[in-house]
Enzyme design. Sequence first.
Site, mmCIF file in Angstrom:
data_model
loop_
_atom_site.group_PDB
_atom_site.id
_atom_site.type_symbol
_atom_site.label_atom_id
_atom_site.label_comp_id
_atom_site.label_asym_id
_atom_site.label_seq_id
_atom_site.Cartn_x
_atom_site.Cartn_y
_atom_site.Cartn_z
ATOM 1 N N ASN A 11 -33.337 -1.107 -34.273
ATOM 2 C CA ASN A 11 -34.601 -0.556 -34.773
ATOM 3 C C ASN A 11 -34.282 0.388 -35.928
ATOM 4 O O ASN A 11 -33.791 1.497 -35.719
ATOM 5 C CB ASN A 11 -35.315 0.188 -33.642
ATOM 6 N N TRP A 12 -34.570 -0.072 -37.142
ATOM 7 C CA TRP A 12 -34.268 0.748 -38.323
ATOM 8 C C TRP A 12 -35.246 1.899 -38.504
ATOM 9 O O TRP A 12 -35.023 2.779 -39.321
ATOM 10 C CB TRP A 12 -34.255 -0.137 -39.570
ATOM 11 N N LYS A 13 -36.357 1.888 -37.774
ATOM 12 C CA LYS A 13 -37.378 2.940 -37.896
ATOM 13 C C LYS A 13 -37.801 3.071 -39.371
ATOM 14 O O LYS A 13 -37.875 2.070 -40.074
ATOM 15 C CB LYS A 13 -36.874 4.244 -37.286
ATOM 16 N N HIS A 97 -43.279 2.280 -28.751
ATOM 17 C CA HIS A 97 -42.125 3.175 -28.849
ATOM 18 C C HIS A 97 -42.579 4.613 -28.630
ATOM 19 O O HIS A 97 -43.677 5.000 -29.029
ATOM 20 C CB HIS A 97 -41.466 3.015 -30.220
ATOM 21 N N GLU A 99 -41.931 7.252 -30.059
ATOM 22 C CA GLU A 99 -42.276 7.987 -31.277
ATOM 23 C C GLU A 99 -43.724 7.729 -31.670
ATOM 24 O O GLU A 99 -44.346 8.552 -32.344
ATOM 25 C CB GLU A 99 -41.315 7.603 -32.399
ATOM 26 N N GLU A 167 -36.503 3.657 -22.741
ATOM 27 C CA GLU A 167 -35.929 4.676 -23.609
ATOM 28 C C GLU A 167 -36.381 6.056 -23.134
ATOM 29 O O GLU A 167 -37.524 6.445 -23.390
ATOM 30 C CB GLU A 167 -36.386 4.479 -25.054
ATOM 31 N N GLY A 173 -32.180 9.748 -30.255
ATOM 32 C CA GLY A 173 -31.726 10.462 -31.439
ATOM 33 C C GLY A 173 -31.130 11.825 -31.178
ATOM 34 O O GLY A 173 -30.859 12.579 -32.108
ATOM 35 N N SER A 212 -29.706 6.800 -27.875
ATOM 36 C CA SER A 212 -28.361 7.224 -28.273
ATOM 37 C C SER A 212 -27.276 6.248 -27.817
ATOM 38 O O SER A 212 -26.209 6.650 -27.332
ATOM 39 C CB SER A 212 -28.058 8.639 -27.754
#
Length: 249
Positions: A11-13, A97, A99, A167, A173, A212
């Site tokens: 996942n490059w976000k 996700h 986020e 997650e 992160g 992570s």
Amino acid sequence: MTQSVKFIVGNWKMNGLAADLDQAEALKTALDQQPAPHRVALCPPATLIAQMAWRLRGGAVEIGGQDCHVAVSGAYTGSISAAMLKDAGAGMVILGHSERRQGLGETDADVAAKAQAAVAAGLEPIVCVGETLEQREAGRAVEVVSGQVRASLPDALAGEGFAVAYEPVWAIGTGLTPTLEQIAEVHAAVRAALVERLGEGGRTVPILYGGSVKPSNAAEILAVADVGGALVGGASLKAEDFLGIIRAA
């Protein structure tokens, strides 16, 4: 149940410009030269999907999006539909996700509606679930995650290909990871919730771990029962790092 063929998703976000596609192409080249027995995918920003699909054509790396709107089209400025992702070259999409759940207030119902839209467009959903640090410390991790699984999966997923990604919000992160025992406990709970929600079909749905994941810890995490792969953030941006995780699977 430990699945021998893993599903490793990067996942490059909100990272990546056209120049960074060199890293994706380096990944393709490495896997062309030394194939891995696992499914491998990259989910770049929507601006790069079509270019990445072209650069990686004919290779083993699949491509996905990072979110989609519930509608097929309409007056939703700035949004991208599942059909648009499919048209650009995506075969899957990350949904729910943390986020987006935490930062944009997405609910389980929102995620379920998006998953239904994704399936209708021919995309494979990767539905994310996970607890916050406060929920973990209150002993509610299993309760929260199981509830998210049950409420975030629409009936349309029965018989369709999809994955769930666990997650823990507090590990994304941060460099922190749960213990292997904690990962095993939650993955077992996710499996139970999948079977409860979908019947026997829930026993074969891949459950990815994210939070992570690095080359240094990938092997031990991916060896945990019911960990069917990984959803990788920062370590997927560089081909060498991502390959280290893939080779560790």
